[in-house]
Design an enzyme around this catalytic site. Structure first.
Site: not given
Length: 403
Positions: A65, A69, A72, A109, A142, A202, A272
């Site tokens: 990526c 972040c 992550c 998801c 999702c 979400c 969740r």
């Protein structure tokens, strides 16, 4: 305890607690923990009974990526030894989804690492959504693909997506400390785009990144204002090879207080328990079901979770039941509101950052039900690096998934 009675009454009326009340939940002592769980459990049962919704993650594209972040394992510059692969083909993703559905999941998801999807990526994911829906008539889907450009949410909705996940992760005031390649406002904009397109929004948080009690309350109050149908609570998984590898701030008790605070602030949404529950809640996971009405089944994006069979046994042993495919997750008043946006699907998930569905962690408090003036840092716990298992099975491998 007057505080808890007040919070239960407000939760049953969908009335927002004060910031001081939310902070006081995080400041309660371990001696009061079961009282806190019992109180928040009353709110949870009022809106969701004893049902537990199961969600299943499919990591469509792993690693590499360009965003930075800090939490992550897929981030720019990550040295974490995770699986790295490019896009799964639609039939591969559908097979991966089928494993989770066979295990009892009602929502799939679909997650992909990256800043956000190109139009070609949206086409690819749309084809995947259609393939999954053709093979599994009642499944909720999702998508979690990062920051959305204008029109992309609408295209995902047209392809059959029910929801879109994009987490706020932490408070606006500290967001720049964990990510520099995009902003908190970018994230809010994407959640609003999902809402506007008629997708069930979400959005959640990651606890355990060194934030204060005030940060946690700030982000949960911001989520309440955004009004997502689903709020995933991730507990930081400190992956070796990431900047937050040494952040072991959570205890099981701290995690339960955080979940209780989220339930009081967001009483009628799907809360969740997402990434990190096995690492930080450990044997206290069954207690957390009295606070949250939704979990992920099996593995996460880049880490392995508790065995799917063990998840199902835990739910049954704790006196809960798996929510059926024909049951609507959200209370009737929220389903009606979602229908007004164009969605009646009733819940969601999430990734952690935009990786969200997959990992993450918190800090402790004072000792009474009163409000601490400032957030206190909990006694450091011994890092449980033995509980951080990199995913080596399922999507992107030749091994059977955990579901």
């Amino acid at each position: 305890m007057d505080l808890l009675n007040t919070l239960v009454d407000k939760g049953l009326r969908r009335e927002l607690p004060t910031r001081e009340e939310a902070l006081a939940v995080l400041a309660t002592s371990d001696d009061d923990l079961l009282d806190v769980v019992a109180a928040a459990g009353k709110v949870r049962r009022h809106w969701f009974g004893r049902r537990v919704k199961l969600n299943y993650l499919v990591n469509l594209k792993s690693g590499l990526c360009p965003e930075d972040c800090s939490y992550c394992s897929q981030r720019l510059g990550s040295k974490a030894d995770i699986l790295k692969y490019t896009w799964l083909k639609p039939d591969e993703a559908s097979r991966a989804a089928a494993a989770g559905l066979a295990g009892g999941a009602k929502r799939v998801c679909l997650v992909a690492s990256g800043r956000g999807p190109t139009d070609r990526d949206v086409d690819r994911v749309s084809e995947t959504i259609r393939t999954i829906k053709e093979q599994n008539e009642h499944v909720e889907v999702c998508a979690c693909l990062g920051l959305l450009s204008d029109g992309q949410a609408e295209r995902l909705r047209e392809a059959g997506a029910d929801a879109y996940n994009h987490n706020l992760n932490t408070s606006e005031s500290t967001y720049g400390d964990i990510t520099t390649t995009h902003t908190y406002a970018d994230r809010v904009d994407t959640v609003n785009k999902a809402h506007a397109a008629g997708l069930s929004a979400c959005s959640g948080l990651i606890a355990g990144m060194g934030e204060s009690d005030e940060d946690l309350v700030d982000v949960v109050f911001s989520l309440r204002e955004l009004d997502p149908d689903s709020v995933p609570v991730n507990f930081l998984i400190p992956f070796e090879g990431t900047p937050l590898a040494k952040e072991w701030n959570l205890t099981p008790q701290r995690c339960l207080r955080i979940l209780a605070m989220v339930r009081f602030v967001c009483p009628d949404v799907e809360v969740r328990i997402a990434g990190g529950r096995e690492v930080h809640l450990r044997t206290m996971q069954p207690l957390a079901l009295h606070l949250a009405n939704s979990i992920f089944l099996g593995d996460y994006l880049t880490s392995e979770g508790q065995a799917g069979k063990a998840d199902l046994e835990m739910i049954a042993d704790a006196g809960f039941e798996v929510e059926g495919a024909g049951e609507v997750t959200l209370p009737e008043h929220r389903v009606g509101a979602a229908a007004g946006h164009g969605s009646a699907c009733g819940s969601h998930e999430g990734c952690g950052s935009h990786e969200g569905c997959g990992a993450h962690e918190g800090a402790d408090a004072c000792g009474s039900a009163g409000v601490c003036g400032t957030a206190a840092v909990p006694a450091a716990q011994e890092p449980r690096t033995d509980l951080v298992a990199v995913r080596r099975r399922g999507a992107g491998t030749d091994l059977a998934p955990n579901a």
